[in-house]
Design a protein around this motif. Structure first.
Motif, PDB file in Angstrom:
ATOM      1  N   TRP A  24       0.819  -1.218   0.000  1.00  0.00           N
ATOM      2  CA  TRP A  24       0.000   0.000   0.000  1.00  0.00           C
ATOM      3  C   TRP A  24       0.851   1.264   0.000  1.00  0.00           C
ATOM      4  CZ3 TRP A  24       0.800   3.072   4.161  1.00  0.00           C
ATOM      5  CH2 TRP A  24       1.018   2.517   5.433  1.00  0.00           C
ATOM      6  N   GLU A  25       2.046   1.224   0.602  1.00  0.00           N
ATOM      7  CA  GLU A  25       2.892   2.424   0.551  1.00  0.00           C
ATOM      8  C   GLU A  25       3.420   2.637  -0.872  1.00  0.00           C
ATOM      9  OE1 GLU A  25       5.678   3.697   3.793  1.00  0.00           O
ATOM     10  OE2 GLU A  25       7.171   3.502   2.179  1.00  0.00           O
ATOM     11  N   PHE A  26       3.819   1.562  -1.541  1.00  0.00           N
ATOM     12  CA  PHE A  26       4.279   1.678  -2.924  1.00  0.00           C
ATOM     13  C   PHE A  26       3.155   2.199  -3.822  1.00  0.00           C
ATOM     14  CE2 PHE A  26       5.083  -0.545  -7.095  1.00  0.00           C
ATOM     15  CZ  PHE A  26       6.144   0.276  -7.487  1.00  0.00           C
ATOM     16  N   ALA A  27       1.958   1.658  -3.648  1.00  0.00           N
ATOM     17  CA  ALA A  27       0.814   2.102  -4.453  1.00  0.00           C
ATOM     18  C   ALA A  27       0.466   3.557  -4.170  1.00  0.00           C
ATOM     19  CB  ALA A  27      -0.394   1.211  -4.181  1.00  0.00           C
ATOM     20  N   GLY A  28       0.614   3.979  -2.920  1.00  0.00           N
ATOM     21  CA  GLY A  28       0.309   5.360  -2.559  1.00  0.00           C
ATOM     22  C   GLY A  28       1.339   6.358  -3.054  1.00  0.00           C
ATOM     23  N   ARG A  29       2.593   5.927  -3.132  1.00  0.00           N
ATOM     24  CA  ARG A  29       3.675   6.816  -3.554  1.00  0.00           C
ATOM     25  C   ARG A  29       3.950   6.745  -5.052  1.00  0.00           C
ATOM     26  NH1 ARG A  29       8.834   6.125  -1.433  1.00  0.00           N
ATOM     27  NH2 ARG A  29       9.184   8.330  -1.927  1.00  0.00           N
ATOM     28  N   TYR A  30       3.655   5.614  -5.654  1.00  0.00           N
ATOM     29  CA  TYR A  30       3.896   5.430  -7.092  1.00  0.00           C
ATOM     30  C   TYR A  30       2.624   4.874  -7.747  1.00  0.00           C
ATOM     31  CZ  TYR A  30       8.806   5.875  -5.698  1.00  0.00           C
ATOM     32  OH  TYR A  30      10.007   6.321  -5.183  1.00  0.00           O
ATOM     33  N   PRO A  31       1.513   5.608  -7.659  1.00  0.00           N
ATOM     34  CA  PRO A  31       0.224   5.071  -8.132  1.00  0.00           C
ATOM     35  C   PRO A  31       0.201   4.751  -9.614  1.00  0.00           C
ATOM     36  CG  PRO A  31       0.065   7.426  -7.685  1.00  0.00           C
ATOM     37  CD  PRO A  31       1.384   6.976  -7.125  1.00  0.00           C
ATOM     38  N   GLU A  32       1.033   5.415 -10.395  1.00  0.00           N
ATOM     39  CA  GLU A  32       1.049   5.172 -11.838  1.00  0.00           C
ATOM     40  C   GLU A  32       1.584   3.788 -12.182  1.00  0.00           C
ATOM     41  OE1 GLU A  32       5.087   6.604 -10.700  1.00  0.00           O
ATOM     42  OE2 GLU A  32       3.035   7.192 -10.200  1.00  0.00           O
ATOM     43  N   LYS A  33       2.241   3.140 -11.223  1.00  0.00           N
ATOM     44  CA  LYS A  33       2.821   1.823 -11.484  1.00  0.00           C
ATOM     45  C   LYS A  33       1.928   0.665 -11.029  1.00  0.00           C
ATOM     46  CE  LYS A  33       7.803   2.367 -11.805  1.00  0.00           C
ATOM     47  NZ  LYS A  33       9.114   1.863 -11.326  1.00  0.00           N
ATOM     48  N   VAL A  34       0.856   0.971 -10.322  1.00  0.00           N
ATOM     49  CA  VAL A  34       0.068  -0.087  -9.683  1.00  0.00           C
ATOM     50  C   VAL A  34      -1.357  -0.102 -10.227  1.00  0.00           C
ATOM     51  CG1 VAL A  34      -0.800  -1.007  -7.505  1.00  0.00           C
ATOM     52  CG2 VAL A  34       1.452   0.083  -7.595  1.00  0.00           C
ATOM     53  N   LYS A  35      -1.806  -1.284 -10.655  1.00  0.00           N
ATOM     54  CA  LYS A  35      -3.137  -1.434 -11.234  1.00  0.00           C
ATOM     55  C   LYS A  35      -4.149  -1.979 -10.234  1.00  0.00           C
ATOM     56  CE  LYS A  35      -5.452  -3.445 -15.278  1.00  0.00           C
ATOM     57  NZ  LYS A  35      -5.278  -4.298 -16.477  1.00  0.00           N
ATOM     58  N   LYS A  36      -3.759  -2.990  -9.450  1.00  0.00           N
ATOM     59  CA  LYS A  36      -4.640  -3.588  -8.447  1.00  0.00           C
ATOM     60  C   LYS A  36      -3.801  -4.017  -7.253  1.00  0.00           C
ATOM     61  CE  LYS A  36      -8.482  -5.446 -11.206  1.00  0.00           C
ATOM     62  NZ  LYS A  36      -9.280  -6.659 -11.517  1.00  0.00           N
ATOM     63  N   ILE A  37      -4.481  -4.175  -6.104  1.00  0.00           N
ATOM     64  CA  ILE A  37      -3.770  -4.512  -4.864  1.00  0.00           C
ATOM     65  C   ILE A  37      -4.546  -5.575  -4.095  1.00  0.00           C
ATOM     66  CG2 ILE A  37      -2.751  -3.595  -2.733  1.00  0.00           C
ATOM     67  CD1 ILE A  37      -3.276  -0.758  -4.018  1.00  0.00           C
ATOM     68  N   ILE A  38      -3.818  -6.544  -3.551  1.00  0.00           N
ATOM     69  CA  ILE A  38      -4.382  -7.487  -2.582  1.00  0.00           C
ATOM     70  C   ILE A  38      -3.590  -7.351  -1.291  1.00  0.00           C
ATOM     71  CG2 ILE A  38      -4.851  -9.897  -2.014  1.00  0.00           C
ATOM     72  CD1 ILE A  38      -5.030 -10.505  -4.969  1.00  0.00           C
ATOM     73  N   LEU A  39      -4.287  -7.057  -0.203  1.00  0.00           N
ATOM     74  CA  LEU A  39      -3.668  -6.941   1.115  1.00  0.00           C
ATOM     75  C   LEU A  39      -4.113  -8.127   1.963  1.00  0.00           C
ATOM     76  CD1 LEU A  39      -4.260  -3.127   1.794  1.00  0.00           C
ATOM     77  CD2 LEU A  39      -2.226  -4.224   0.814  1.00  0.00           C
ATOM     78  N   ILE A  40      -3.153  -8.926   2.417  1.00  0.00           N
ATOM     79  CA  ILE A  40      -3.457 -10.152   3.152  1.00  0.00           C
ATOM     80  C   ILE A  40      -2.970 -10.013   4.584  1.00  0.00           C
ATOM     81  CG2 ILE A  40      -3.227 -12.662   3.183  1.00  0.00           C
ATOM     82  CD1 ILE A  40      -2.319 -12.443   0.226  1.00  0.00           C
ATOM     83  N   ASP A  41      -3.907  -9.873   5.540  1.00  0.00           N
ATOM     84  CA  ASP A  41      -3.537  -9.686   6.944  1.00  0.00           C
ATOM     85  C   ASP A  41      -2.406  -8.664   7.033  1.00  0.00           C
ATOM     86  OD1 ASP A  41      -4.838 -12.208   8.749  1.00  0.00           O
ATOM     87  OD2 ASP A  41      -4.707 -12.519   6.588  1.00  0.00           O
TER      88      ASP A  41
END
Length: 292
Positions: A125-142
């Protein structure tokens, strides 16, 4: 004298650990002064798999076998863990999100999807928040992200002197049995092979000291910078084991509140690592979400 003082007293040579636990398709790439261990299998949209604290890319073994049919799956040993080992600069702000940016650049990855467990969830989530242009979808597991009462092992690593002692003390293998059983909902599923894997990787030179530094960093910063979540607009799936003894179930609602475009799945019989404990069920849900 000082070099002798800070040298790890116990450990398993890296070549021996590679012999025991590297895969036939294991790869290594130089990023930020480290030879980063990773697997890169399958074809299609890129999916990065990020493990949790004290773990390694081995935790995704069953997921990889399924997901490589539809995706280019890249699992890696994050800095401070596994065959990658300690980051040469220790722990610092944005260590993992900046590392992931450099790692994806090194592999010429312009866009990817992410799945992260525990500490790997924080990385995601930190990578997606700081580099949103690189991330399409996210799965957070526990996923790590909000304050909680830490398990006994993390408490010991947060004690004064733990960073130094971590390199001078040989961990008892019995402690690894206790820790791994603690992260499984069904403790009977823990095997000797699994304990041997976690133990061996912890005995890689530098990993014990690095693990303590990670815990100290999180403690000294009073947790995580959740403000980055406001930048996440990508579809996000929050997976959680109801029997998680490390990070409480109530954090699902916290993630859902912070990340607007999110949904959740709760596994009644799983603990902290559903992808490892119930791989067939959890990977089916992950695949369906990623293919939408």
């Amino acid at each position: 004298m000082l070099q002798s003082l800070f040298k790890e007293k116990y450990g398993i040579p890296l070549d021996e650990i590679k012999r025991r636990h590297a895969y036939e398709d294991s790869k290594f790439i130089r990023v930020q002064g480290m030879d980063v261990h990773y697997r890169d299998v399958g074809e299609g949209p890129v999916l990065l798999l990020l493990h949790g604290m004290f773990s390694s890319l081995h935790t995704w073994e069953d997921w990889i076998e399924t997901l490589k049919q539809d995706f280019r799956v890249i699992a890696l040993d994050a800095p401070n863990y596994g065959l990658t080992g300690a980051h040469p600069n220790g722990m610092f702000k944005h260590i993992y999100s900046d590392f992931l940016n450099d790692f994806t650049d090194a592999l010429d990855i312009k866009e990817c999807m992410l799945a992260g467990n525990s500490l790997g969830g924080w990385m995601s989530w930190e990578f997606a928040g700081r580099y949103p242009e690189k991330v399409k979808k996210i799965i957070l597991i526990d996923s790590a992200g909000f304050l909680f009462v830490v398990p006994w092992l993390l408490l010991t690593l947060a004690l004064p002197g733990a960073t130094f002692l971590g390199q001078r003390v040989k961990y008892p293998k019995g402690a690894f049995w206790a820790v791994i059983k603690d992260v499984y909902g069904d403790r009977s599923k823990v095997t000797k092979e699994k304990v041997d894997l976690y133990y061996d990787l912890s005995m890689r030179e530098g990993n014990r000291m690095a693990s303590a530094r990670v815990v100290h960093f999180i403690r000294n910063n009073f947790g995580f910078r959740t403000g980055y979540m406001k930048n996440i607009h990508q579809p996000t799936l929050v997976m959680w084991g109801r029997k998680d003894r490390w990070i409480p179930l109530r954090h699902v609602k916290s993630f859902m509140k912070k990340i607007r475009n999110s949904e959740s799945i709760i596994y009644d019989d799983a603990g902290h690592m559903p992808m490892e404990e119930i791989p067939d069920i959890s990977v089916k849900d992950a695949r369906e979400f990623l293919l939408r």
